[in-house]
Design a protein around this motif. Structure first.
Motif, mmCIF file in Angstrom:
data_model
loop_
_atom_site.group_PDB
_atom_site.id
_atom_site.type_symbol
_atom_site.label_atom_id
_atom_site.label_comp_id
_atom_site.label_asym_id
_atom_site.label_seq_id
_atom_site.Cartn_x
_atom_site.Cartn_y
_atom_site.Cartn_z
ATOM 1 N N MET A 158 11.091 -3.480 -3.617
ATOM 2 C CA MET A 158 9.780 -3.731 -4.267
ATOM 3 C C MET A 158 10.046 -3.053 -5.714
ATOM 4 S SD MET A 158 7.207 -3.566 -1.365
ATOM 5 C CE MET A 158 7.522 -4.249 0.353
ATOM 6 N N PHE B 233 0.896 -1.225 0.070
ATOM 7 C CA PHE B 233 0.106 0.041 0.076
ATOM 8 C C PHE B 233 1.050 1.139 0.045
ATOM 9 C CE2 PHE B 233 -3.059 -3.124 1.226
ATOM 10 C CZ PHE B 233 -4.250 -2.825 0.570
ATOM 11 N N VAL B 234 0.614 2.118 -0.629
ATOM 12 C CA VAL B 234 1.248 3.500 -0.828
ATOM 13 C C VAL B 234 0.459 4.579 -0.483
ATOM 14 C CG1 VAL B 234 2.843 2.659 -2.976
ATOM 15 C CG2 VAL B 234 0.537 3.766 -3.393
ATOM 16 N N HIS B 235 -0.806 4.242 -0.165
ATOM 17 C CA HIS B 235 -1.775 5.346 0.566
ATOM 18 C C HIS B 235 -3.054 4.647 1.194
ATOM 19 C CE1 HIS B 235 -3.916 9.147 0.720
ATOM 20 N NE2 HIS B 235 -4.964 8.525 0.279
ATOM 21 N N ILE B 236 -3.136 5.323 2.249
ATOM 22 C CA ILE B 236 -4.343 4.938 3.243
ATOM 23 C C ILE B 236 -4.972 6.124 3.603
ATOM 24 C CG2 ILE B 236 -5.108 3.667 5.185
ATOM 25 C CD1 ILE B 236 -2.879 1.693 4.651
ATOM 26 N N SER B 237 -6.297 6.533 3.567
ATOM 27 C CA SER B 237 -6.769 7.504 4.331
ATOM 28 C C SER B 237 -8.143 7.193 4.803
ATOM 29 C CB SER B 237 -7.063 8.730 3.188
ATOM 30 O OG SER B 237 -7.971 8.811 2.680
#
Lengths: 167, 167, 167, 167
Positions: B142, B80-84
């Motif tokens: 990665m 994951f590169v973004h979580i909001s």
């Protein structure tokens, strides 16, 4: 592992401001084996918890408002209404990462935190933005209240220590 | 508590698409006592984990790509590169909340998930947006790869089942 | 919060033994708000994790065998076959509890740890007994191996530092 | 993942006993990717949590005494004084393990649970023994009380359903 050198000098009385603390506040915390996953990096689901731990420590050390105490004994809390993470690099046990706490913006009831997470080698791991509001808490029914004076004085002291303007 | 009624009919062969599954995918999960905090609501730090559990189940049930299997045995993953999260209401044990999974946008390597969390009484608790990328995984190093064909076929099947366009 | 004063002086070479470390090893760790539950004490489910964190630190600081490194890079680990807790008093945030590590008994492949947990006020919270075995690890298929010489030398050094006999 | 087929038929009135429930109670729960560690098996620190989740569900389904409700609203709880695990085999995502709850012995205030954990393939993973006591709870100051009549009636019903004698 919090940096014990930053543990609070207990303020004298309610109005005393912290002094002699490094700013910005940095939580140094070991990434644990149990937090790694089968990809052999820390599981992303723990990242927000790391950021919240750093903010929890900020509230204790700088804010003079420990979450447990204010929620259990004083009838108010700081529920979060927004949390976001932008992730650039993984965290890998057993490194001790650094979680740097900034307080970008403060409203009547809201506090906009930013936590910058760095790997042991200095590389940025993630930026977390988290907004909480001061609120009377009553098991789920919450009503926002203005930031208490005592906390606001400490917020201002922190922002000054970080080279920022008063709120 | 995943809704067992949605557990996968195992596809016949790699190319078989899931059929007969309800869409959107919904994880029904009990909020646990151990997840509550001294404010007597679920601790916010667990909210991203709830959303990730729903997405994990989506990958298993609809995506045919269990995180454990692809990371441990196939050499790739979906970091994951973004979580909001935008949070509207608390979650309170012992309620069973519903976590509804949407796949809003899909790029060459990226998948933009949205998880809508609802309380037992139907009230919205939070919206989580989470972006992951398909990548060769090697303990932290990665390199993104195009979404494998097999997964993309299933993504398209899911979006069709949700009344959305192909990617 | 680990006691940073006990962080390891890195040994010179594989055979160097730790020196100048306090014994028994003690992990000082803050009990977090997120670990409290609606009863306003730390949730019991986290107690074994506290004890395992103390043992994890022991392996790193004294044992020279970090769990992540040995499992990910050296093909062996220390799976636990027994864990028990006798609980006398709760832990309550934001106290910093002390987790004292003892190594009561050591066999060919087995290590019998005891972790004594103390509240900030000195009261005993719990005693945890935990037995692990050194084993080749291969995703679930484990085969016990004799404790490696390097680790055994460090075990003996630790027990001497604690005033105990060699194994 | 609790077996939804075992979700309680709500008793009519305080004195109604559960009926039509399978005994012993079994929690079916998926082992999650985020619970695996770098050894590519579920981290041992989560095992006690699995067992406690099964017991929590038992209290809700059979005991009619949800931990959140009794602690937050009724002023009593069931603090644990002993937990032990004997571990025979790892748990590996994404398997759904079964956690079978037995109530071996019941005293005036104490309940001796045993949770047998089975892998998806039927293999025993661990046995957990856990003893809790009914107690007035007040943020850490606890005083044991006799098991309330309503709970004892349900304990007896459960033991009968399991083919055991009344307490």
């Amino acid at each position: 592992m919090p940096d014990d050198s930053q543990m609070p000098q207990e303020p004298q009385g309610d109005d005393a401001l912290p002094s002699g603390l490094a700013a910005p506040y940095v939580l140094h915390r070991r990434i644990r084996f149990g937090e790694s996953d089968a990809a052999r990096i820390a599981y992303t689901g723990f990242f927000p918890q790391y950021a919240l731990e750093a903010i929890e420590d900020w509230f204790d050390v700088w804010g003079g408002a420990d979450w447990y105490v204010i929620n259990s004994h004083e009838g108010w809390g700081t529920p979060f209404v927004h949390i976001s993470l932008d992730i650039e690099a993984p965290l890998i046990p057993p490194e001790t990462a650094a979680f740097q706490v900034w307080l970008d913006k403060v409203g009547t009831s809201s506090m906009h935190f930013r936590v910058e997470a760095f790997r042991a080698n200095g590389q940025k791991s993630f930026t977390c933005r988290a907004i909480c509001v001061t609120a009377r808490s009553n098991a789920g029914a919450m009503k926002s209240i203005p930031i208490p004076d005592r906390l606001r004085a400490r917020i201002d002291a922190y922002r000054r220590a970080c080279g920022m303007d008063d709120t």
